[in-house]
Write a protein that holds these residues in place. Structure first.
Motif, PDB file in Angstrom:
ATOM      1  N   LEU A 198      10.962   2.164 -11.358  1.00 42.80           N
ATOM      2  CA  LEU A 198       9.718   1.691 -10.728  1.00 42.80           C
ATOM      3  C   LEU A 198       9.545   0.368 -10.618  1.00 42.80           C
ATOM      4  N   GLN A 199       9.343  -0.195  -9.432  1.00 42.10           N
ATOM      5  CA  GLN A 199       9.169  -1.541  -9.191  1.00 42.10           C
ATOM      6  C   GLN A 199       7.716  -1.773  -8.574  1.00 42.10           C
ATOM      7  N   ALA A 200       7.027  -2.855  -8.988  1.00 43.02           N
ATOM      8  CA  ALA A 200       5.729  -2.988  -8.623  1.00 43.02           C
ATOM      9  C   ALA A 200       5.445  -3.609  -7.173  1.00 43.02           C
ATOM     10  N   SER A 201       4.344  -3.056  -6.460  1.00 43.04           N
ATOM     11  CA  SER A 201       4.181  -3.540  -5.136  1.00 43.04           C
ATOM     12  C   SER A 201       2.562  -3.878  -5.024  1.00 43.04           C
ATOM     13  N   LYS A 202       2.381  -4.262  -3.632  1.00 48.10           N
ATOM     14  CA  LYS A 202       0.895  -4.396  -3.492  1.00 48.10           C
ATOM     15  C   LYS A 202       0.336  -3.791  -2.139  1.00 48.10           C
ATOM     16  N   GLY A 203      -0.726  -3.193  -2.245  1.00 49.52           N
ATOM     17  CA  GLY A 203      -1.122  -2.751  -1.033  1.00 49.52           C
ATOM     18  C   GLY A 203      -2.814  -2.832  -0.853  1.00 49.52           C
ATOM     19  N   LYS A 204      -3.249  -2.765   0.325  1.00 45.96           N
ATOM     20  CA  LYS A 204      -4.573  -2.508   0.323  1.00 45.96           C
ATOM     21  C   LYS A 204      -5.187  -1.941   1.662  1.00 45.96           C
ATOM     22  N   SER A 205      -6.185  -1.417   1.810  1.00 46.11           N
ATOM     23  CA  SER A 205      -6.728  -0.862   3.018  1.00 46.11           C
ATOM     24  C   SER A 205      -7.376  -2.148   3.866  1.00 46.11           C
ATOM     25  N   PRO A 206      -7.614  -1.941   5.339  1.00 44.03           N
ATOM     26  CA  PRO A 206      -7.842  -2.802   6.260  1.00 44.03           C
ATOM     27  C   PRO A 206      -9.362  -3.678   5.555  1.00 44.03           C
ATOM     28  N   ASP A 207     -10.153  -2.989   4.995  1.00 41.63           N
ATOM     29  CA  ASP A 207     -11.561  -3.438   4.677  1.00 41.63           C
ATOM     30  C   ASP A 207     -11.479  -4.118   3.105  1.00 41.63           C
ATOM     31  N   GLN A 208     -10.479  -3.894   2.400  1.00 38.46           N
ATOM     32  CA  GLN A 208     -10.305  -4.537   1.065  1.00 38.46           C
ATOM     33  C   GLN A 208      -9.831  -5.893   1.304  1.00 38.46           C
ATOM     34  N   THR A 209     -10.560  -6.787   0.444  1.00 46.42           N
ATOM     35  CA  THR A 209     -10.212  -8.132   0.357  1.00 46.42           C
ATOM     36  C   THR A 209      -8.862  -8.574  -0.580  1.00 46.42           C
TER      37      THR A 209
END
Length: 268
Positions: free
Chosen positions: A83-94
């Motif tokens: 497992l490798q860490a990554s980042k994600g967010k929805s269009p309305d998340q800051t």
């Protein structure tokens, strides 16, 4: 008198705010880059391990799971170190939240059931921890064997419908197990993954009840649902654990979820 009025006003506002902002359903997710690997397909899968609100595409911060593994031919293989860490967010998340990815190379035919046990997630709005035991099955090279076997998790959904090769409109039937035994009349929440690959237009629910579908299992823990759109669908059966965890020195309840993901494809 002024104090009483102020208190009542605050209470009413709290109720109205709660009613207008219902709690979104949490889902553990294990989403592979392909659910059927043929001889002409790439043999390396990319798997995404997330904790999300699927319809809203809202990411939650996810610590490294306690378990991440695959079962193939009755043998379990530990994949936690991949497992490798990554980042994600929805269009309305800051701010972006952490999720996890892993690559896995298919070497032999058969069914590969990937599963994860996450680190407990503290949800202050619900005053409890959440642990979702999540599974998905990938078929490889034509050998259909193993998809209907339980993994042995504390709670899990065991499919009765073959969980791949599904057309849009097909039904999915599963059985909810807790410590290996059926859960009578379990409530199962269902959501569409709005960020499913190939989904050109995100679904916009006309009202809150459309976001999370709900079905009840029968006395044997069996449930069925027909999926109306192509893409990934998550099924989550929630129960209360018979154990607790401490938060700020106090024992807190733990919601455990049996989660299963399947993919549907439009018939053209």
């Amino acid at each position: 008198m002024h104090t009483i009025v102020s208190f009542l006003t605050a209470a009413i506002l709290t109720v109205l705010m709660t009613a207008s902002n219902p709690a979104w359903a949490h889902f553990g997710a294990v989403i592979p880059s392909d659910d059927i690997v043929t001889k002409d397909d790439p043999k390396t899968l990319r798997l995404q391990v997330k904790f999300i609100h699927p319809m809203e595409m809202h990411y939650m911060e996810m610590l490294k799971p306690r378990q991440f593994a695959v079962v193939h031919g009755g043998k379990k293989t530990d994949l936690l170190d991949s497992l490798q860490a990554s980042k994600g967010k929805s269009p309305d998340q800051t701010e972006a939240s952490t999720f996890w990815t892993a690559d896995f190379e298919i070497r032999r035919p058969g069914d590969y059931t990937f599963y994860t046990e996450p680190a407990p997630y503290w949800e202050p709005a619900e005053d409890r921890f959440i642990v979702h035991y999540t599974k998905v099955c990938v078929n490889a090279l034509g050998l259909e064997e193993g998809w209907d076997r339980p993994v042995g998790l504390e709670t899990e959904i065991v499919p009765l419908t073959r969980p791949y090769g599904l057309w849009t409109g097909n039904v999915f039937t599963g059985q909810v197990l807790l410590k290996g035994k059926p859960v009578p009349f379990a409530e199962v929440e269902i959501e569409y993954l709005n960020e499913s690959p190939g989904n050109r237009h995100a679904v916009v629910p006309p009202a809150d009840p459309y976001v999370t579908q709900v079905v009840k299992a029968d006395a044997g823990g069996f449930f069925t649902y027909a999926m109306p759109r192509a893409g990934w669908w998550g099924f989550s059966a929630l129960t209360k654990a018979d154990w607790t965890l401490k938060q700020d020195g106090q024992e807190k309840e733990v919601e455990i979820g049996a989660v299963y993901w399947v993919h549907t494809f439009d018939m053209k």
